[in-house]
Design a protein around this motif. Structure first.
Motif, mmCIF file in Angstrom:
data_model
loop_
_atom_site.group_PDB
_atom_site.id
_atom_site.type_symbol
_atom_site.label_atom_id
_atom_site.label_comp_id
_atom_site.label_asym_id
_atom_site.label_seq_id
_atom_site.Cartn_x
_atom_site.Cartn_y
_atom_site.Cartn_z
ATOM 1 N N GLY A 194 0.803 -1.216 0.000
ATOM 2 C CA GLY A 194 0.000 0.000 0.000
ATOM 3 C C GLY A 194 0.832 1.260 0.000
ATOM 4 O O GLY A 194 2.070 1.228 0.003
ATOM 5 N N LEU A 195 0.130 2.393 0.033
ATOM 6 C CA LEU A 195 0.777 3.700 0.030
ATOM 7 C C LEU A 195 0.422 4.444 1.307
ATOM 8 O O LEU A 195 -0.668 4.272 1.858
ATOM 9 N N VAL A 196 1.332 5.300 1.761
ATOM 10 C CA VAL A 196 1.079 6.098 2.945
ATOM 11 C C VAL A 196 1.391 7.565 2.642
ATOM 12 O O VAL A 196 2.389 7.893 1.992
ATOM 13 N N MET A 197 0.501 8.427 3.079
ATOM 14 C CA MET A 197 0.688 9.872 2.909
ATOM 15 C C MET A 197 1.975 10.314 3.604
ATOM 16 O O MET A 197 2.275 9.915 4.731
ATOM 17 N N GLN A 198 2.740 11.146 2.917
ATOM 18 C CA GLN A 198 3.990 11.654 3.458
ATOM 19 C C GLN A 198 3.775 12.962 4.218
ATOM 20 O O GLN A 198 2.768 13.647 4.032
ATOM 21 N N GLN A 199 4.739 13.309 5.065
ATOM 22 C CA GLN A 199 4.620 14.547 5.829
ATOM 23 C C GLN A 199 4.533 15.737 4.883
ATOM 24 O O GLN A 199 5.344 15.890 3.972
ATOM 25 N N PRO A 200 3.512 16.595 5.071
ATOM 26 C CA PRO A 200 3.369 17.770 4.190
ATOM 27 C C PRO A 200 4.581 18.682 4.271
ATOM 28 O O PRO A 200 5.142 18.903 5.353
ATOM 29 N N GLU A 201 4.967 19.214 3.137
ATOM 30 C CA GLU A 201 6.095 20.130 3.096
ATOM 31 C C GLU A 201 5.613 21.574 3.220
ATOM 32 O O GLU A 201 4.487 21.906 2.853
ATOM 33 N N GLY A 202 6.455 22.409 3.763
ATOM 34 C CA GLY A 202 6.156 23.836 3.827
ATOM 35 C C GLY A 202 5.312 24.255 5.005
ATOM 36 O O GLY A 202 4.836 25.392 5.046
ATOM 37 N N HIS A 203 5.084 23.349 5.963
ATOM 38 C CA HIS A 203 4.279 23.670 7.144
ATOM 39 C C HIS A 203 5.081 23.330 8.397
ATOM 40 O O HIS A 203 5.620 22.227 8.510
ATOM 41 N N LEU A 204 5.134 24.261 9.332
ATOM 42 C CA LEU A 204 5.811 24.020 10.602
ATOM 43 C C LEU A 204 4.768 23.582 11.629
ATOM 44 O O LEU A 204 4.063 24.416 12.210
ATOM 45 N N ARG A 205 4.632 22.301 11.818
ATOM 46 C CA ARG A 205 3.657 21.733 12.747
ATOM 47 C C ARG A 205 4.334 20.637 13.564
ATOM 48 O O ARG A 205 5.289 19.998 13.098
#
Length: 326
Positions: A194-205
Motif C-alpha cells: 500500500g501507500l502512505v501519505m507523506q509529511q506535508p512540506e512547507g508547514h511548521l507543525r
C-alpha cells in the motif's frame, strides 16, 4: 488547544456579533449568505482560527507503506481502499493539523477529513452536480463540528453530515465513501504494497503530537451548548455511526462482533486514541473497528463522539443492546 486559545481572545465580543452573517461578510465576500439551511446564526461560532488558519492540503504525496519508518504501530490512520487502486493510509498525525486532505485516487477526487473536536473522520467524493470541488477549513464551528468551505463557490459545508449549509450550494450533499480509522500496524500488515501519505512540506507543525491533550476525557465538548446524549452516554464517548444509527463503542468493544440491521461490526485491540496523550501513538486503547454489510462489503461510517451524533441526528437510533433501541 488551537481552537480554545484563539477563542478566548474573541469570546466576549466575537460570538455575540457573529449571531448574524453581516459580521462575516468582510471575510467571506463571495459567499451568498441569503441562502442558508441554518435555522439560527447563533449556531455558528468562531473556533478561533480565521479562514484557512488551519491549512487544508490541496495535494498529497505518498510513499511505499513498507518503507515508512516515522509512524508508531498503534497510531491511527484513515484508510481508503478503492477498487483497482493501491490502498492509501492518511495518518491522523497530519490530519490533526490540516483537517482536510484533497486528493485524487485513480479517477476519483476525494476529500479525506478529520474534525478533532468531534473525532469525526469521513472521506467524501468531491464530484458534485456543480462540478469537482476542493475544500478548505473555514475556522467556523457548528455543534463543535468543523465547517468546511469549497473554493469554487465559497459555500459552507458541515463536515459531519457532508451537506452544504450556507451559500450557493446550500442543500447539496456529498457522497461519503467507505473509509475507516485503524492503527498503522494493522494497515501495513494487511497492505504491505500500500501507500502512505507523506509529511506535508512547507508547514511548521508538531506532527505526531496531539494539541488536544485529554480532550476525549472531558465532560463537555468545546463550544457546544446542545443537549447531552440519552441513556447516560457520556458526551465524548465514541459511537460508530452507520446512517442514522449509532452503536456505542463501549458495547462493541465488549461484544467484539455485532450483527444487526444488516450491518456487521467488529472490534479488535491495537489502536491508540489520537485525542488522549501528547504523543498520538501513546494514547489509551480505543481499538480497531470495521463495518461491513452482510455480503462483506465495506460500508461508509464514522466513529464520532456521542454529542455530535445526537446534535446532527436528534431522531437517530441508539443501538445500545439488551433489546433496547431509541
Amino acid at each position: 488547544m488551537r481552537y480554545i486559545i484563539g477563542f478566548l481572545a474573541i469570546a466576549l465580543f466575537g460570538n455575540v456579533a457573529a449571531a448574524e452573517p453581516r459580521f462575516w461578510v468582510h471575510e467571506w465576500p463571495n459567499t451568498d449568505f441569503a441562502r442558508s439551511a441554518v435555522q439560527s446564526w447563533v449556531e455558528i461560532r468562531s473556533g478561533g482560527p480565521p479562514k484557512d488558519g488551519i491549512p487544508a492540503l490541496l495535494s498529497v504525496d505518498f510513499g511505499p507503506a513498507a518503507q515508512e519508518r516515522s509512524l508508531s504501530p498503534r497510531e491511527p490512520v484513515i484508510t481508503v481502499e478503492l477498487e483497482g487502486q493501491a490502498p492509501r493510509a492518511y495518518p491522523v498525525r497530519y490530519l490533526m493539523w490540516h483537517e482536510i486532505a484533497n486528493d485524487t485516487i485513480g479517477d476519483v477526487p476525494v476529500a479525506v477529513t478529520f474534525c478533532p473536536l468531534c473525532n469525526s473522520g469521513i472521506t467524501f467524493d468531491r464530484r458534485t452536480d456543480a462540478g469537482v470541488l476542493s475544500f478548505g477549513v473555514s475556522g467556523k464551528l457548528r455543534n463543535s463540528d468543523m465547517i468546511m468551505y469549497d473554493h469554487q463557490t465559497e459555500s459552507w459545508w458541515q463536515q459531519a453530515i457532508g451537506e452544504g449549509i450556507v451559500g450557493e450550494l446550500t442543500g447539496m450533499e456529498l457522497q461519503s465513501l467507505p473509509s475507516w480509522m485503524e492503527s498503522w500496524e494493522v494497515f501495513v500488515s494487511r497492505n504491505p504494497e500500500g501507500l502512505v501519505m507523506q509529511q506535508p512540506e512547507g508547514h511548521l507543525r508538531n506532527y505526531g503530537e496531539n494539541p488536544y491533550v485529554r480532550y476525549d476525557s472531558s465532560v463537555r465538548p468545546f463550544l457546544y451548548n446542545g443537549e447531552v446524549p440519552p441513556h447516560d452516554i457520556p458526551a465524548l464517548a465514541r459511537v460508530v455511526r452507520v446512517g442514522e444509527r449509532a452503536w456505542p463503542l463501549e458495547r462493541l468493544s465488549e461484544e467484539r462482533d455485532i450483527r444487526e440491521e444488516g450491518v456487521v461490526l467488529t472490534w479488535e485491540m491495537g489502536q491508540a486514541s489520537a485525542l488522549d496523550t501528547r504523543s498520538i501513538g501513546e494514547g489509551r486503547e480505543v481499538g480497531n473497528v470495521r463495518v461491513k454489510d452482510g455480503a462483506g462489503n465495506d460500508l461508509a461510517h464514522d466513529i464520532l463522539f456521542a454529542f455530535a451524533f445526537h446534535a446532527f441526528w436528534p431522531d437517530g437510533k441508539w443501538m445500545i443492546g439488551g433489546g433496547k433501541r431509541d
